[in-house]
Design a protein around this motif. Structure first.
Motif, mmCIF file in Angstrom:
data_model
loop_
_atom_site.group_PDB
_atom_site.id
_atom_site.type_symbol
_atom_site.label_atom_id
_atom_site.label_comp_id
_atom_site.label_asym_id
_atom_site.label_seq_id
_atom_site.Cartn_x
_atom_site.Cartn_y
_atom_site.Cartn_z
ATOM 1 N N MET A 282 5.324 7.173 4.042
ATOM 2 C CA MET A 282 6.656 7.606 4.467
ATOM 3 C C MET A 282 7.619 6.920 3.516
ATOM 4 S SD MET A 282 8.808 9.213 6.360
ATOM 5 C CE MET A 282 8.022 9.742 7.859
ATOM 6 N N ILE A 283 8.494 7.695 2.893
ATOM 7 C CA ILE A 283 9.429 7.113 1.936
ATOM 8 C C ILE A 283 10.869 7.439 2.326
ATOM 9 C CG2 ILE A 283 7.798 7.077 0.030
ATOM 10 C CD1 ILE A 283 9.077 9.579 -1.075
ATOM 11 N N THR A 284 11.748 6.553 1.896
ATOM 12 C CA THR A 284 13.183 6.744 2.028
ATOM 13 C C THR A 284 13.749 6.878 0.622
ATOM 14 O OG1 THR A 284 13.244 5.414 4.033
ATOM 15 C CG2 THR A 284 15.334 5.741 2.893
ATOM 16 N N LEU A 285 14.521 7.923 0.411
ATOM 17 C CA LEU A 285 15.113 8.187 -0.900
ATOM 18 C C LEU A 285 16.546 7.688 -0.944
ATOM 19 C CD1 LEU A 285 13.842 11.847 -1.213
ATOM 20 C CD2 LEU A 285 12.943 9.860 -2.437
ATOM 21 N N ARG A 286 16.900 7.107 -2.098
ATOM 22 C CA ARG A 286 18.278 6.689 -2.369
ATOM 23 C C ARG A 286 18.657 7.226 -3.739
ATOM 24 N NH1 ARG A 286 16.525 1.273 -1.424
ATOM 25 N NH2 ARG A 286 17.131 0.878 -3.566
ATOM 26 N N ASP A 287 19.656 8.068 -3.782
ATOM 27 C CA ASP A 287 20.100 8.655 -5.053
ATOM 28 C C ASP A 287 18.950 9.315 -5.811
ATOM 29 O OD1 ASP A 287 22.752 7.777 -4.618
ATOM 30 O OD2 ASP A 287 22.218 5.783 -5.383
ATOM 31 N N GLY A 288 18.060 9.986 -5.081
ATOM 32 C CA GLY A 288 16.955 10.715 -5.698
ATOM 33 C C GLY A 288 15.772 9.872 -6.114
ATOM 34 N N LYS A 289 15.788 8.593 -5.797
ATOM 35 C CA LYS A 289 14.684 7.681 -6.138
ATOM 36 C C LYS A 289 14.077 7.109 -4.862
ATOM 37 C CE LYS A 289 15.285 7.475 -10.705
ATOM 38 N NZ LYS A 289 14.253 7.715 -11.686
ATOM 39 N N ILE A 290 12.823 6.696 -4.949
ATOM 40 C CA ILE A 290 12.175 6.055 -3.808
ATOM 41 C C ILE A 290 12.741 4.655 -3.659
ATOM 42 C CG2 ILE A 290 10.002 5.223 -2.832
ATOM 43 C CD1 ILE A 290 8.602 7.451 -4.533
ATOM 44 N N GLY A 291 13.344 4.381 -2.510
ATOM 45 C CA GLY A 291 13.895 3.059 -2.226
ATOM 46 C C GLY A 291 12.960 2.226 -1.382
ATOM 47 N N GLU A 292 12.305 2.863 -0.420
ATOM 48 C CA GLU A 292 11.355 2.175 0.462
ATOM 49 C C GLU A 292 10.169 3.084 0.698
ATOM 50 O OE1 GLU A 292 13.553 1.398 4.013
ATOM 51 O OE2 GLU A 292 14.791 -0.138 3.084
ATOM 52 N N GLN A 293 8.996 2.462 0.797
ATOM 53 C CA GLN A 293 7.774 3.205 1.082
ATOM 54 C C GLN A 293 6.910 2.383 2.022
ATOM 55 O OE1 GLN A 293 5.493 4.213 -2.405
ATOM 56 N NE2 GLN A 293 3.878 5.196 -1.243
ATOM 57 N N ILE A 294 6.409 3.031 3.041
ATOM 58 C CA ILE A 294 5.379 2.434 3.903
ATOM 59 C C ILE A 294 4.117 3.220 3.620
ATOM 60 C CG2 ILE A 294 4.599 2.001 6.260
ATOM 61 C CD1 ILE A 294 7.575 2.012 7.075
ATOM 62 N N LEU A 295 3.078 2.531 3.162
ATOM 63 C CA LEU A 295 1.832 3.156 2.761
ATOM 64 C C LEU A 295 0.708 2.609 3.645
ATOM 65 C CD1 LEU A 295 0.633 3.626 -0.857
ATOM 66 C CD2 LEU A 295 -0.893 2.635 0.816
ATOM 67 N N ILE A 296 0.007 3.492 4.317
ATOM 68 C CA ILE A 296 -1.153 3.108 5.135
ATOM 69 C C ILE A 296 -2.366 3.753 4.480
ATOM 70 C CG2 ILE A 296 -2.226 3.250 7.404
ATOM 71 C CD1 ILE A 296 0.651 3.513 8.539
ATOM 72 N N GLN A 297 -3.390 2.935 4.183
ATOM 73 C CA GLN A 297 -4.545 3.459 3.464
ATOM 74 C C GLN A 297 -5.857 2.984 4.079
ATOM 75 O OE1 GLN A 297 -4.333 2.154 -0.619
ATOM 76 N NE2 GLN A 297 -4.330 -0.011 -0.087
ATOM 77 N N ALA A 298 -6.870 3.817 3.894
ATOM 78 C CA ALA A 298 -8.223 3.490 4.338
ATOM 79 C C ALA A 298 -9.191 3.997 3.278
ATOM 80 C CB ALA A 298 -8.512 4.145 5.682
ATOM 81 N N TRP A 299 -10.334 3.331 3.189
ATOM 82 C CA TRP A 299 -11.324 3.736 2.183
ATOM 83 C C TRP A 299 -12.724 3.600 2.762
ATOM 84 C CZ3 TRP A 299 -7.885 -0.299 1.591
ATOM 85 C CH2 TRP A 299 -8.420 -1.593 1.736
ATOM 86 N N ASP A 300 -13.659 4.327 2.125
ATOM 87 C CA ASP A 300 -15.073 4.223 2.491
ATOM 88 C C ASP A 300 -15.558 2.813 2.237
ATOM 89 O OD1 ASP A 300 -15.153 6.967 3.005
ATOM 90 O OD2 ASP A 300 -16.018 7.470 1.056
ATOM 91 N N GLU A 301 -16.347 2.311 3.160
ATOM 92 C CA GLU A 301 -16.948 0.988 2.973
ATOM 93 C C GLU A 301 -18.449 1.088 3.206
ATOM 94 O OE1 GLU A 301 -15.026 -2.413 4.748
ATOM 95 O OE2 GLU A 301 -13.208 -1.230 5.046
ATOM 96 N N GLY A 302 -19.168 0.239 2.475
ATOM 97 C CA GLY A 302 -20.593 0.093 2.707
ATOM 98 C C GLY A 302 -21.382 1.189 2.203
#
Length: 122
Positions: A102-122
């Motif tokens: 989820m990002i917040t834009l300021r003047d057409g640029k990314i100002g804040e980003q919340i990134l949630i990620q998961a990956w294969d394990e094992g």
């Protein structure tokens, strides 16, 4: 809505940044003082990893894009000054990574980003 009002940020620009061979195009989408909050198995919600400013973001992207993996923008929705997107990645050995941002834009640029990620394990 496909474009944030008064900006050059749009889905195709984000796609080119994510799916490129280096992090340079993606880096150009971030404001100088942007902040990314990363939540995953190693950086849990009460103690997220915080990446601040284009310098730190550039280091992170250089490291990520140096890996033998592909990046694909799955979905993206832009509404006013906010956007949400899904990115899927795959390492050469078949290990998969999925992230939601989820990002917040300021003047057409990314100002804040919340990134949630998961990956294969094992």
């Amino acid at each position: 809505m496909g474009t944030a009002t008064g900006s050059t940020f749009d889905i195709e620009t984000l796609r080119r940044g994510i799916e490129g061979d280096t992090g340079n195009n993606l880096l150009s989408l971030y404001a100088d003082d942007a902040e990314i909050r990363i939540i995953d198995h190693n950086a849990q919600p009460s103690h997220p990893k915080i990446v601040r400013g284009r310098g730190e973001i550039a280091e992170m992207l250089d490291e990520v894009y140096s890996r033998d993996m592909t990046h694909h923008l799955e979905e993206c929705v832009i509404e006013g000054t906010h956007a949400a997107f899904t990115e899927s990645c795959e390492y050469a050995d078949g290990t998969k990574v999925l992230s939601e941002s989820m990002i917040t834009l300021r003047d057409g640029k990314i100002g804040e980003q919340i990134l949630i990620q998961a990956w294969d394990e094992g």
